[in-house]
Design an enzyme around this catalytic site. Structure first.
Site, PDB file in Angstrom:
ATOM      1  N   ALA A 138       0.809  -1.220   0.000  1.00  0.00           N
ATOM      2  CA  ALA A 138       0.000   0.000   0.000  1.00  0.00           C
ATOM      3  C   ALA A 138       0.840   1.266   0.000  1.00  0.00           C
ATOM      4  O   ALA A 138       0.416   2.291  -0.538  1.00  0.00           O
ATOM      5  CB  ALA A 138      -0.927  -0.005   1.211  1.00  0.00           C
ATOM      6  N   THR A 139       2.026   1.208   0.579  1.00  0.00           N
ATOM      7  CA  THR A 139       2.863   2.425   0.581  1.00  0.00           C
ATOM      8  C   THR A 139       3.162   2.835  -0.855  1.00  0.00           C
ATOM      9  O   THR A 139       3.028   4.004  -1.228  1.00  0.00           O
ATOM     10  CB  THR A 139       4.165   2.166   1.384  1.00  0.00           C
ATOM     11  N   HIS A 177      -0.790  -7.981   2.801  1.00  0.00           N
ATOM     12  CA  HIS A 177      -0.424  -8.535   4.119  1.00  0.00           C
ATOM     13  C   HIS A 177      -1.398  -8.134   5.216  1.00  0.00           C
ATOM     14  O   HIS A 177      -1.316  -8.650   6.334  1.00  0.00           O
ATOM     15  CB  HIS A 177       1.027  -8.193   4.487  1.00  0.00           C
ATOM     16  N   CYS A 206       3.571   1.729  12.334  1.00  0.00           N
ATOM     17  CA  CYS A 206       4.446   2.686  11.642  1.00  0.00           C
ATOM     18  C   CYS A 206       4.911   3.805  12.546  1.00  0.00           C
ATOM     19  O   CYS A 206       5.927   4.423  12.297  1.00  0.00           O
ATOM     20  CB  CYS A 206       3.735   3.293  10.440  1.00  0.00           C
TER      21      CYS A 206
HETATM   22  N1  PMP Z   1      -2.545   2.593   4.680  1.00  0.00           N
HETATM   23  C1  PMP Z   1      -3.033   2.147   5.848  1.00  0.00           C
HETATM   24  C2  PMP Z   1      -4.365   2.648   6.318  1.00  0.00           C
HETATM   25  C3  PMP Z   1      -2.315   1.234   6.602  1.00  0.00           C
HETATM   26  O1  PMP Z   1      -2.812   0.788   7.775  1.00  0.00           O
HETATM   27  C4  PMP Z   1      -1.052   0.792   6.130  1.00  0.00           C
HETATM   28  C5  PMP Z   1      -0.226  -0.201   6.934  1.00  0.00           C
HETATM   29  N2  PMP Z   1      -0.032   0.171   8.264  1.00  0.00           N
HETATM   30  C6  PMP Z   1      -0.586   1.287   4.906  1.00  0.00           C
HETATM   31  C7  PMP Z   1      -1.361   2.185   4.215  1.00  0.00           C
HETATM   32  C8  PMP Z   1       0.761   0.852   4.344  1.00  0.00           C
HETATM   33  O2  PMP Z   1       0.695  -0.496   3.955  1.00  0.00           O
HETATM   34  P1  PMP Z   1       1.967  -1.356   3.476  1.00  0.00           P
HETATM   35  O3  PMP Z   1       2.535  -1.947   4.716  1.00  0.00           O
HETATM   36  O4  PMP Z   1       1.389  -2.380   2.559  1.00  0.00           O
HETATM   37  O5  PMP Z   1       2.898  -0.442   2.784  1.00  0.00           O
END
Ligand code: PMP
Length: 382
Positions: free
Chosen positions: A69-70, A200, A321
């Site tokens: 998602a990042t 994930h 995070c």
């Molecule tokens: N958006 C939200 C709302 C999330 O909770 C997260 C993960 N904490 C992310 C984006 C980022 O996801 P990824 O670990 O797949 O980069």
């Protein structure tokens, strides 16, 4: 082990891992290769794309597989802004987004874009009226999450999409990472142009994600080959794509019952934890079924997390995070809740696999930890 940190990441399902291994072993060809091994991998990738698209209610060509998602959020925010820089330089987002949206917006700000960050009310919600008021002639993008990863607040993205129907030039991006399988959202029925998910977070392997691009041209983040509709250069993760399509199908097949189960367990946790002196619930009543955020006055949250971990029970302070930054929850501060409450916050996040026995064991451990921690006088200095 009792794992209650599912908003940080989930345990991959065995059958999803089986798919990942099988594809890695049997379809390892590069989908771009002209020989039959490449052709087979390409067919499988195409099938995974079609399955993912149909589960999200979009066309096959709209699915861009990413590393998570990042990357998808960065592609949506930076990609949309860069591709529209001749049209305008204003972006609207919220102050409770994940850092992958907030930092992408901040990076654009450094380059001259203007960013409006909408603040939520005490329930963590943003109203469509706030978005409407913030819109300008030069707005090119609105980016708003669906379910907040720290509090479980549900943002009214369908209604925001409705209000954006009058502004066809503005792209609308939704981070659906915490909502998928928990709170239904129809891309077909809503005016959403870009949508992010991360494998994930729903029992798939790490390094898998999707940006669904229903409308709007994007600038790629990096340059190279022509893969993923020229939006994501690099050899495709065929095994990851197949695993993601499978995990998503399993997730959505059982999501209605699972959400109901998680909701009952979440309400039970709220009821039981509220009985303890000093406990305040930070999540709103109308929250996603899997997240409960609460603060405990006078007890250091890290102490609770570590004491539970010794009993093999895993919860978290804020989001994974930001938990190592130690400055309290940015999301709770934005709501705004008092600083001390944001610094004493704990998050429990459930999954499709969480059972009543898990919650009972947590509550038993909680009782013991609360009493010994308070008795030992390990008071938090506030
Ligand atoms: N958006 C939200 C709302 C999330 O909770 C997260 C993960 N904490 C992310 C984006 C980022 O996801 P990824 O670990 O797949 O980069």
């Amino acid at each position: 082990m009792i794992y209650l940190d599912n908003s940080a990441t989930t345990r991959p399902w065995r059958s999803v891992l089986d798919t990942y291994i099988k594809v890695s072993e049997s379809y390892f060809g590069n989908p771009s290769s002209l020989h039959p091994l490449g052709g087979e991998a390409d067919k499988l990738l195409d099938q995974s794309r079609a399955q993912t698209a149909s589960l999200l209610g979009v066309n096959k060509k709209d699915i861009i597989f990413t590393s998570g998602a990042t990357e998808a959020n960065n592609l949506a925010v930076k990609g949309a802004a860069e591709a529209r820089k001749h049209q305008g330089s204003h972006i609207i987002t919220t102050s409770v987004e994940h850092p992958s949206v907030l930092e992408a917006a901040a990076a654009l700000e450094q380059k001259g874009w203007e960013v409006t960050r909408l603040s939520p009310d005490k329930n963590g919600e943003i109203s469509p009226e706030q978005v409407e008021e913030a819109l300008r002639m030069d707005t090119v993008l609105v980016s708003c999450m669906h379910v907040n990863n720290e509090t479980g607040s549900i943002l009214p993205v369908e209604k925001i999409g409705e209000c954006l129907k009058k502004h066809p030039k503005v792209l609308f991006h939704v981070d659906y990472v915490q909502g998928i399988g928990k709170v239904p959202l129809s891309m077909t029925e809503s005016r959403i142009d870009l949508l992010t998910i991360s494998g994930h977070k729903f029992h798939c392997v790490k390094g898998t994600g999707v940006l669904a691009v229903r409308r709007g041209r994007l600038e790629p983040l990096f340059h190279g080959g022509t893969q993923e509709n020229r939006l994501r250069a690099g050899t495709e993760n065929t095994a990851g794509a197949a695993a993601l399509a499978k995990a998503m199908r399993l997730l959505l097949d059982g999501s209605r019952e699972a959400a109901g189960r998680m909701r009952s367990l979440n309400l039970l946790l709220e009821e039981k934890l509220s009985e303890w002196k000093g406990v305040e619930i930070n999540s709103p009543k109308n929250r996603a079924p899997h997240i409960l955020n609460f603060s405990v006055a006078g007890i250091k949250p890290e102490t609770v997390v570590q004491a539970l971990a010794q009993k093999e029970i895993y919860i978290s302070t804020t989001s994974a995070c930001s938990s190592k930054q130690g400055s309290g929850s940015r999301v709770l501060q934005a709501m705004p809740l008092p600083k001390e409450r944001s610094e004493t916050a704990l998050r429990i996040s459930l999954s499709e696999e969480t059972t009543r026995e898990d919650i009972d064991a947590f509550l038993l451990a909680w009782e013991e930890i609360y009493e010994t921690t308070a008795r030992k006088g390990k008071q938090y200095e506030i």
